[in-house]
Design an enzyme around this catalytic site. Structure first.
Site, short mmCIF file in Angstrom:
data_model
loop_
_atom_site.label_atom_id
_atom_site.label_comp_id
_atom_site.label_asym_id
_atom_site.label_seq_id
_atom_site.Cartn_x
_atom_site.Cartn_y
_atom_site.Cartn_z
N ASN A 1 0.87 -1.18 0.00
CA ASN A 1 0.00 0.00 0.00
C ASN A 1 0.91 1.22 0.00
O ASN A 1 1.50 1.55 1.03
CB ASN A 1 -0.90 -0.03 1.25
CG ASN A 1 -1.73 1.24 1.37
OD1 ASN A 1 -1.79 2.05 0.44
ND2 ASN A 1 -2.37 1.43 2.51
N LYS B 1 0.17 4.27 -0.27
CA LYS B 1 -0.42 5.49 0.31
C LYS B 1 -0.15 6.67 -0.64
O LYS B 1 -0.24 6.49 -1.84
CB LYS B 1 0.12 5.71 1.73
CG LYS B 1 -0.04 4.44 2.58
CD LYS B 1 0.27 4.61 4.03
CE LYS B 1 0.04 3.28 4.74
NZ LYS B 1 0.23 3.34 6.18
N HIS C 1 -9.26 1.65 5.13
CA HIS C 1 -7.97 1.79 5.81
C HIS C 1 -8.14 2.75 6.99
O HIS C 1 -8.91 3.70 6.92
CB HIS C 1 -6.91 2.32 4.83
CG HIS C 1 -5.53 2.21 5.39
ND1 HIS C 1 -5.03 3.14 6.27
CD2 HIS C 1 -4.56 1.28 5.22
CE1 HIS C 1 -3.80 2.77 6.61
NE2 HIS C 1 -3.50 1.65 5.98
N GLU D 1 -5.08 -4.71 10.68
CA GLU D 1 -4.04 -3.70 10.85
C GLU D 1 -4.25 -2.97 12.18
O GLU D 1 -5.02 -2.00 12.24
CB GLU D 1 -4.10 -2.68 9.71
CG GLU D 1 -3.80 -3.26 8.35
CD GLU D 1 -3.19 -2.21 7.41
OE1 GLU D 1 -2.21 -2.54 6.75
OE2 GLU D 1 -3.70 -1.07 7.35
O1 LIG Z 1 -0.97 0.88 6.83
C1 LIG Z 1 -0.26 -0.03 6.43
C2 LIG Z 1 -0.58 -0.76 5.19
O2 LIG Z 1 -1.87 -0.48 4.77
C3 LIG Z 1 0.96 -0.43 7.16
O3 LIG Z 1 1.89 0.57 7.03
P1 LIG Z 1 3.41 0.30 7.51
O4 LIG Z 1 3.82 -1.00 6.88
O5 LIG Z 1 4.18 1.48 7.02
O6 LIG Z 1 3.36 0.19 9.01
#
Ligand SMILES: O=C(CO)COP(=O)(O)O
Length: 241
Positions: free
Chosen positions: A9, A11, A96, A165
């Site tokens: 992901n 982002k 998310h 998560e």
């Molecule tokens: O939010 C996440 C994946 O969607 C996890 O992020 P990180 O792997 O940077 O902790």
């Protein structure tokens, strides 16, 4: 049979130029990846079309990070499932914690988005998880069960991925202990009607901890933020042993 899926992901990271640079290095780095696992890149909307062209013929599948529930209309800043489909998207992250926290996503809107994605043939990756405060108050299970109960109304569990998560583990380097992630994922599985749903763990997954996480029997994959931005690091995660 549960499928193993490793998803990055990204982002709000990477321009098109940076995306092309990533792919040029990532593709050869996963040449030896066992073919028992799905590999997905969930990238910003502006990277989708160019990535789609560059992924042609590779094992990597394309993912997006949001989808609206209406087919079309006056929804400034949103995107429809058909638009994602058209550029080759197969997976879409829904619910998310960053969307829930910063953009007012609720279990109800998450549910709308899940159903719209499925209707268009996309496989949603539903994110669930608790805050540190909720964990400390022993509310982890209640919070997640509520997210599932409200989020999964009318959702087809044969076309679904779930990512556990824990919010306190996202981007903090503070990974949830693998046996605890395994325990919570087992509880999530107990709430589902389809035993074959892929359930991933997400939160500070990196090349150093992926083998231990993936050795847990309930964990079917990872949703990876920061460590998916570097080709060598995400390749190592994809090639976990
Ligand atoms: O939010 C996440 C994946 O969607 C996890 O992020 P990180 O792997 O940077 O902790």
């Amino acid at each position: 049979m549960r499928k193993i899926i490793l998803a990055g992901n990204w982002k709000m990271h990477k321009t098109q130029a940076e995306t092309l640079e990533f792919v040029a290095q990532f593709k050869p780095a996963i040449d030896d990846a066992p073919d028992d696992r799905g590999i997905v890149l969930c990238v910003p909307f502006t990277d989708l079309a160019i990535l789609s062209k560059n992924l042609h013929g590779s094992a990597i599948q394309l993912g997006a990070q949001n989808v609206h529930w209406e087919e079309t209309g006056a929804y400034t800043g949103e995107i429809s499932a058909a638009m994602l489909n058209e550029v080759g998207v197969r997976y879409v992250v829904v619910g998310h914690s960053e969307r829930r926290q910063y953009f007012g996503e609720t279990n109800e809107t998450v549910n709308f988005r899940l159903r719209a994605a499925q209707k268009a043939g996309l496989t949603p990756i539903l994110c669930v998880g608790e805050t540190k405060q909720q964990r400390d108050a022993n509310e982890t299970e209640a919070v997640i069960f509520q997210q599932l109960k409200e989020g999964l109304v009318g959702v087809d569990q044969s076309q679904l991925v779930i990512a556990y998560e824990p919010i306190w583990a996202i981007g903090t380097g503070d990974t949830c202990a693998s046996d605890e992630a395994n325990r919570v994922i087992g509880l999530i599985r107990g709430k589902l009607t389809n035993a074959d749903v892929t359930i991933q763990y997400g939160g500070s997954v990196n090349p150093g901890n992926v083998d231990e996480i993936m050795a847990q029997p309930e964990i079917d994959g990872a949703l990876v933020g920061g460590a998916s931005l570097k080709p060598d690091s995400f390749a190592r995660i994809v090639c976990f042993q």
